[in-house]
Design a protein around this motif. Structure first.
Motif, PDB file in Angstrom:
ATOM      1  N   GLU A 182      11.347 -10.872 -10.637  1.00  0.00           N
ATOM      2  CA  GLU A 182      12.468 -11.738 -10.258  1.00  0.00           C
ATOM      3  C   GLU A 182      12.054 -12.765  -9.211  1.00  0.00           C
ATOM      4  O   GLU A 182      12.751 -13.009  -8.233  1.00  0.00           O
ATOM      5  CB  GLU A 182      13.637 -10.890  -9.751  1.00  0.00           C
ATOM      6  CG  GLU A 182      14.193  -9.949 -10.810  1.00  0.00           C
ATOM      7  CD  GLU A 182      15.279  -9.042 -10.263  1.00  0.00           C
ATOM      8  OE1 GLU A 182      15.501  -9.062  -9.023  1.00  0.00           O
ATOM      9  OE2 GLU A 182      15.894  -8.304 -11.057  1.00  0.00           O
ATOM     10  N   GLY A 183      10.868 -13.356  -9.407  1.00  0.00           N
ATOM     11  CA  GLY A 183      10.396 -14.426  -8.535  1.00  0.00           C
ATOM     12  C   GLY A 183       9.763 -13.963  -7.239  1.00  0.00           C
ATOM     13  O   GLY A 183       9.271 -14.788  -6.455  1.00  0.00           O
ATOM     14  N   VAL A 184       9.745 -12.688  -6.962  1.00  0.00           N
ATOM     15  CA  VAL A 184       9.140 -12.154  -5.742  1.00  0.00           C
ATOM     16  C   VAL A 184       7.765 -11.591  -6.092  1.00  0.00           C
ATOM     17  O   VAL A 184       7.613 -10.855  -7.070  1.00  0.00           O
ATOM     18  CB  VAL A 184      10.016 -11.058  -5.111  1.00  0.00           C
ATOM     19  CG1 VAL A 184       9.382 -10.536  -3.830  1.00  0.00           C
ATOM     20  CG2 VAL A 184      11.415 -11.603  -4.837  1.00  0.00           C
ATOM     21  N   LYS A 222      10.332 -16.997  -2.111  1.00  0.00           N
ATOM     22  CA  LYS A 222      10.722 -18.394  -1.886  1.00  0.00           C
ATOM     23  C   LYS A 222       9.712 -19.115  -1.005  1.00  0.00           C
ATOM     24  O   LYS A 222      10.060 -19.826  -0.055  1.00  0.00           O
ATOM     25  CB  LYS A 222      12.115 -18.457  -1.256  1.00  0.00           C
ATOM     26  CG  LYS A 222      13.216 -17.922  -2.163  1.00  0.00           C
ATOM     27  CD  LYS A 222      14.583 -18.025  -1.512  1.00  0.00           C
ATOM     28  CE  LYS A 222      15.681 -17.521  -2.431  1.00  0.00           C
ATOM     29  NZ  LYS A 222      17.029 -17.626  -1.806  1.00  0.00           N
ATOM     30  N   GLY A 223       8.438 -18.919  -1.298  1.00  0.00           N
ATOM     31  CA  GLY A 223       7.369 -19.614  -0.589  1.00  0.00           C
ATOM     32  C   GLY A 223       6.993 -19.019   0.751  1.00  0.00           C
ATOM     33  O   GLY A 223       6.037 -19.459   1.391  1.00  0.00           O
ATOM     34  N   LYS A 224       7.710 -18.016   1.205  1.00  0.00           N
ATOM     35  CA  LYS A 224       7.429 -17.402   2.496  1.00  0.00           C
ATOM     36  C   LYS A 224       6.781 -16.037   2.285  1.00  0.00           C
ATOM     37  O   LYS A 224       7.280 -15.214   1.533  1.00  0.00           O
ATOM     38  CB  LYS A 224       8.714 -17.242   3.302  1.00  0.00           C
ATOM     39  CG  LYS A 224       8.502 -16.645   4.685  1.00  0.00           C
ATOM     40  CD  LYS A 224       9.823 -16.508   5.430  1.00  0.00           C
ATOM     41  CE  LYS A 224       9.603 -15.889   6.802  1.00  0.00           C
ATOM     42  NZ  LYS A 224      10.890 -15.722   7.559  1.00  0.00           N
ATOM     43  N   THR A 225       5.651 -15.805   2.970  1.00  0.00           N
ATOM     44  CA  THR A 225       4.897 -14.556   2.831  1.00  0.00           C
ATOM     45  C   THR A 225       4.999 -13.714   4.092  1.00  0.00           C
ATOM     46  O   THR A 225       4.799 -14.215   5.207  1.00  0.00           O
ATOM     47  CB  THR A 225       3.413 -14.837   2.526  1.00  0.00           C
ATOM     48  OG1 THR A 225       3.313 -15.581   1.306  1.00  0.00           O
ATOM     49  CG2 THR A 225       2.631 -13.539   2.394  1.00  0.00           C
ATOM     50  N   GLU A 226       5.328 -12.436   3.904  1.00  0.00           N
ATOM     51  CA  GLU A 226       5.398 -11.491   5.008  1.00  0.00           C
ATOM     52  C   GLU A 226       4.444 -10.330   4.737  1.00  0.00           C
ATOM     53  O   GLU A 226       4.171  -9.980   3.586  1.00  0.00           O
ATOM     54  CB  GLU A 226       6.816 -10.945   5.169  1.00  0.00           C
ATOM     55  CG  GLU A 226       7.852 -11.982   5.560  1.00  0.00           C
ATOM     56  CD  GLU A 226       9.225 -11.362   5.732  1.00  0.00           C
ATOM     57  OE1 GLU A 226       9.511 -10.844   6.832  1.00  0.00           O
ATOM     58  OE2 GLU A 226       9.985 -11.380   4.746  1.00  0.00           O
ATOM     59  N   SER A 227       3.955  -9.713   5.819  1.00  0.00           N
ATOM     60  CA  SER A 227       3.036  -8.584   5.716  1.00  0.00           C
ATOM     61  C   SER A 227       3.724  -7.315   6.205  1.00  0.00           C
ATOM     62  O   SER A 227       4.438  -7.331   7.211  1.00  0.00           O
ATOM     63  CB  SER A 227       1.775  -8.842   6.544  1.00  0.00           C
ATOM     64  OG  SER A 227       0.889  -7.761   6.440  1.00  0.00           O
ATOM     65  N   PHE A 228       3.480  -6.199   5.467  1.00  0.00           N
ATOM     66  CA  PHE A 228       4.112  -4.928   5.804  1.00  0.00           C
ATOM     67  C   PHE A 228       3.062  -3.811   5.821  1.00  0.00           C
ATOM     68  O   PHE A 228       2.012  -3.915   5.188  1.00  0.00           O
ATOM     69  CB  PHE A 228       5.209  -4.583   4.791  1.00  0.00           C
ATOM     70  CG  PHE A 228       6.327  -5.585   4.742  1.00  0.00           C
ATOM     71  CD1 PHE A 228       7.431  -5.450   5.572  1.00  0.00           C
ATOM     72  CD2 PHE A 228       6.271  -6.668   3.867  1.00  0.00           C
ATOM     73  CE1 PHE A 228       8.469  -6.375   5.521  1.00  0.00           C
ATOM     74  CE2 PHE A 228       7.296  -7.592   3.808  1.00  0.00           C
ATOM     75  CZ  PHE A 228       8.403  -7.452   4.643  1.00  0.00           C
ATOM     76  N   THR A 229       3.398  -2.739   6.535  1.00  0.00           N
ATOM     77  CA  THR A 229       2.494  -1.597   6.653  1.00  0.00           C
ATOM     78  C   THR A 229       3.033  -0.411   5.857  1.00  0.00           C
ATOM     79  O   THR A 229       4.224  -0.120   5.889  1.00  0.00           O
ATOM     80  CB  THR A 229       2.325  -1.181   8.126  1.00  0.00           C
ATOM     81  OG1 THR A 229       1.817  -2.291   8.866  1.00  0.00           O
ATOM     82  CG2 THR A 229       1.359  -0.006   8.253  1.00  0.00           C
ATOM     83  N   MET A 230       2.108   0.280   5.151  1.00  0.00           N
ATOM     84  CA  MET A 230       2.467   1.483   4.402  1.00  0.00           C
ATOM     85  C   MET A 230       1.980   2.720   5.161  1.00  0.00           C
ATOM     86  O   MET A 230       1.125   2.631   6.037  1.00  0.00           O
ATOM     87  CB  MET A 230       1.826   1.462   3.007  1.00  0.00           C
ATOM     88  CG  MET A 230       2.224   0.289   2.146  1.00  0.00           C
ATOM     89  SD  MET A 230       1.500   0.383   0.479  1.00  0.00           S
ATOM     90  CE  MET A 230      -0.249   0.107   0.840  1.00  0.00           C
ATOM     91  N   ASP A 231       2.507   3.902   4.781  1.00  0.00           N
ATOM     92  CA  ASP A 231       2.097   5.144   5.425  1.00  0.00           C
ATOM     93  C   ASP A 231       0.666   5.531   5.075  1.00  0.00           C
ATOM     94  O   ASP A 231       0.017   6.273   5.799  1.00  0.00           O
ATOM     95  CB  ASP A 231       3.022   6.299   5.014  1.00  0.00           C
ATOM     96  CG  ASP A 231       4.420   6.109   5.574  1.00  0.00           C
ATOM     97  OD1 ASP A 231       4.549   5.418   6.595  1.00  0.00           O
ATOM     98  OD2 ASP A 231       5.374   6.638   4.985  1.00  0.00           O
ATOM     99  N   THR A 232       0.179   5.064   3.942  1.00  0.00           N
ATOM    100  CA  THR A 232      -1.180   5.370   3.510  1.00  0.00           C
ATOM    101  C   THR A 232      -1.747   4.178   2.763  1.00  0.00           C
ATOM    102  O   THR A 232      -1.029   3.213   2.469  1.00  0.00           O
ATOM    103  CB  THR A 232      -1.195   6.628   2.611  1.00  0.00           C
ATOM    104  OG1 THR A 232      -2.545   7.002   2.344  1.00  0.00           O
ATOM    105  CG2 THR A 232      -0.468   6.373   1.307  1.00  0.00           C
TER     106      THR A 232
END
Length: 723
Positions: free
Chosen positions: A123-125, A141-151
């Motif tokens: 869906e565009g993401v 929508k052109g904006k990139t974010e970074s996230f942390t996983m547990d592993t």
């Protein structure tokens, strides 16, 4: 020549002059074993009350260690391209195959091999997971974010595995819940623990067998079972052994003197069209391939003359059971014996010896084997590849270029059986843990093992093992079922999904009673139909859906009698039971939830084998019977039993489902007559084009009804015409 006249399809009997002693093969009935706990539990009892279909559009269910997905009542594989992949616990987090789960929910997945990055778009993401990293990015929508996983995102079994919650909640916008290994992925939220019976219902469907986690856990399980002294004895594998060697000669005789047409030759009589079955004699029209003892002999048949072209001889420790011939390939199957180990051995060479990892030495070791030869030049066969699996050869099937070998391995070896794949090396190694499934309540310490072998190329062997047992096998193009009976009057069925080299455990089922042989199973429109006999309770027909849940049944058919023959044909079934007469039942199977009897025919004698020779005509091969009469002192007569007479062939008209009738019959020989065709369908040759049926037989004759006159006893090949 004897002729039985009839207005429709008369029989012509020809006694072929092959008066050799009959080939024998002991055919054992479905065996009994000890009673044991079944997969059903108290939780499953309440689970039966849960309607899973109500969740079909709301949720899917997974189970840690299971390669299956449950949606409503439908079961599919988590990864349709690899039936081994399952939800896995790693560092106390549940990991799932990223591509498989994302694509299940219609997301697009791409793997950038050079960058080692998995890219998912929905869906565009866009989500990006870097292998070996515990961080992922989301571009919206052109904006990139970074996230942390547990592993970290990992590569396991050549699949990208990531935490379930990240995929389900962040990528798919679904809700996740856990309970006792069961996982729900849904919208809206499902409370597994708070919904009575739901967890148990899911466990019953996709939690019956789970991936093994460690050698130590397997060892503890096997020893616990062994301490409880659970065991099974024997199998009905002997009934699948062989057709009489003279069958090929009988075919040559039927073709006429001097016939040498490579296009005019017989093949093994099989249950399912397109699925070949092994035998001890095969032919390609020019050569006979004969297996016996520790050798396979290749015999040239030309102008009614036989001459040995080559022989494959094995050492004394190797015994050939059966063979296949397919164009320029010869596949030899059997068992190899290995001397006892003087001392306990570790599970792997050089491994640290621990009490949980070692089994004591045993009197002997056994390995099933499959050797593939190139017979482009039959006079000079060349070994191309070999596969060995610790355990005993049970049976096999072949579909196209793929051979499926069934092996049963008992606890007398190491906890994990050894296997040899010549395409991977010359040394035997342990079966990988990822290829082992564990049943919650196995009744014996050992494994049922399915091996897939491509006989045309040098690809590696694929193997799937499960802590189960069985030897009665039915297979079609998409599934293989293995059944075993137990002494408490029930039969367990293990289902494997097959797609070329892709094989995997697909579920288990259980029905009352026991099956006579492989013809007691048949799959039609995805449903498995099973015919069983329950001691002193009659006979049954069960229908199991693709997820191995019983959806229809017919119980108590012909109480006090036993099933002697079964033939499923599309939406019809034909069952022969016997005590004193031969009732042929016609069943309507068009509604899988409600099988029903539509007609019945009683005639003297019984049929052990049924074969369709026309759309509405069945051939029955069995025995004539004679009623024994006793007269008391007052001259009153009463029936006191039956005695078998000669070998009986019957033609049944089943065009009217309500009124089956016997068109004609022919009896050969007298009391004491016997043919392996009664217990082994591969001992029967059927030539539909010429209207011929042939098999080997001993024809016993009695001079006074009690004593055999051995001088009149004959043995040889019989050929009948039904045109």
């Amino acid at each position: 020549m004897k002729r039985l006249k009839h207005s429709y399809l008369p029989f012509i009997l020809v006694f072929c002059l092959f008066l050799s002693s009959a080939c024998t093969a002991q055919a054992t009935d479905v065996t009994t074993g000890s009673s044991a706990a079944t997969p059903a539990t108290a939780a499953a009892t309440s689970a039966a009350k849960v309607d899973l279909e109500q969740y079909k559009l709301k949720a899917i269910f997974l189970h840690v260690g299971s390669p299956l997905i449950l949606s409503g009542n439908s079961i599919t594989f988590l990864d349709p391209n690899d039936y081994d992949v399952a939800a896995t616990i790693y560092n106390r987090r549940t990991l799932v195959p990223l591509r498989a789960l994302a694509e299940y929910f219609d997301a697009r997945v791409n793997y950038l091999k050079a960058e080692k990055v998995a890219v998912i778009e929905k869906e565009g993401v866009i989500f990006r997971f870097s292998i070996g990293s515990n961080r992922y990015t989301v571009t919206r929508k052109g904006k990139t974010e970074s996230f942390t996983m547990d592993t970290k995102a990992l590569i396991m079994h050549q699949r990208t595995m990531v935490p379930l919650r990240v995929v389900a909640e962040k990528l798919l916008n679904k809700k996740v819940d856990y309970d006792q290994g069961v996982i729900s992925i849904s919208d809206p939220t499902i409370d597994l623990a708070g919904t009575p019976g739901l967890t148990g219902a899911v466990k019953e469907r996709i939690g019956q067998a789970l991936k093994a986690t460690s050698k130590t856990a397997l060892s503890q399980l096997m020893k616990k079972i062994n301490d409880n002294s659970f065991s099974l004895y024997g199998s009905d594998a002997a009934e699948e052994k062989s057709a009489a060697p003279v069958m090929a000669e009988a075919v040559a005789d039927a073709a006429g003197p001097g016939s040498n047409s490579a296009a005019d030759y017989s093949s093994t009589n099989t249950q399912v069209e397109g699925i070949d079955e092994a035998d001890i004699v095969k032919t390609d029209g020019r050569y006979l391939y004969c297996a016996g003892g520790n050798a396979v002999r290749i015999v040239k048949a030309e102008d009614a003359k036989l001459s040995e072209a080559a022989a494959i001889k094995y050492e004394e420790s190797k015994w050939v059971q059966e063979i296949y011939v397919d164009k320029d390939r010869l596949i030899v199957l059997g068992n190899r014996h290995e001397d006892a180990f003087a001392e306990p051995r570790p599970l792997a060479e050089g491994a640290k010896v621990a009490t949980t990892d070692v089994w004591p030495g045993s009197a002997s070791k056994n390995f099933s084997f499959a050797d593939v030869y190139d017979i482009s030049d039959p006079a000079a066969p060349e070994l191309l590849k070999t596969h060995e699996m610790e355990g005993c050869y049970q049976t096999s099937r072949k579909s196209g270029d793929h051979l499926y070998l069934v092996t049963e391995s008992f606890w007398s070896g190491p906890v994990i059986p050894y296997m040899l794949d010549s395409t991977a090396g010359k040394q035997a190694t342990e079966l990988p843990i990822k290829d082992i499934m564990v049943m919650p309540c196995p009744i014996q310490p050992g494994y049922l093992i399915l091996s897939a072998i491509n006989v045309r190329n040098n690809s590696h062997v694929e193997v799937e093992a499960i802590t189960a047992s069985g030897s009665i096998v039915y297979m079609n193009e998409t599934a293989l079922y293995i059944a075993t009976a137990h002494s408490d009057n029930h039969t367990d069925i293990t289902k494997f999904k097959i797609d070329g080299m892709n094989i995997g455990y697909a579920g288990s089922g259980q029905v009352a009673g026991y099956m006579k042989n492989q013809f007691g199973m048949d799959e039609y429109q995805g449903n498995l139909r099973i015919a069983t006999t329950t001691w002193e309770e009659g006979n049954n027909i069960f229908v199991l859906d693709p997820s191995m849940t019983t959806i229809g049944s017919l119980a108590g058919l012909a109480e006090g009698e036993t099933i002697y023959a079964t033939r499923f044909m599309g939406d019809k079934a034909y069952v022969v039971t016997f005590v004193q007469t031969d009732p042929l039942f016609v069943l309507d199977m068009s509604d899988p939830t409600a099988p029903r009897v539509t007609g019945e025919l009683k005639v003297p004698g019984f049929s052990n084998y049924l074969h369709p020779i026309a759309n509405d005509v069945l051939l029955g091969i069995g025995m004539e019977t004679r009623t024994l009469i006793e007269r008391d002192a007052n001259g009153r007569e009463r029936e006191v039993g039956v005695r078998t007479g000669g070998i009986k062939l019957s033609l049944f008209d089943v065009s009217d489902m309500g009124k089956p009738r016997e068109l004609t019959s022919l009896t050969v020989g007298d009391s004491g007559a016997h043919t392996e065709a009664l217990d082994n369908h591969k001992a029967v040759m059927i030539d539909m084009a010429k209207g011929l049926v042939a098999f080997h037989a001993n024809l016993g004759y009695f001079d006074d009804g009690r004593k055999v006159n051995y001088e009149d006893t004959k043995a040889g090949a019989l050929v009948f015409s039904f045109k």
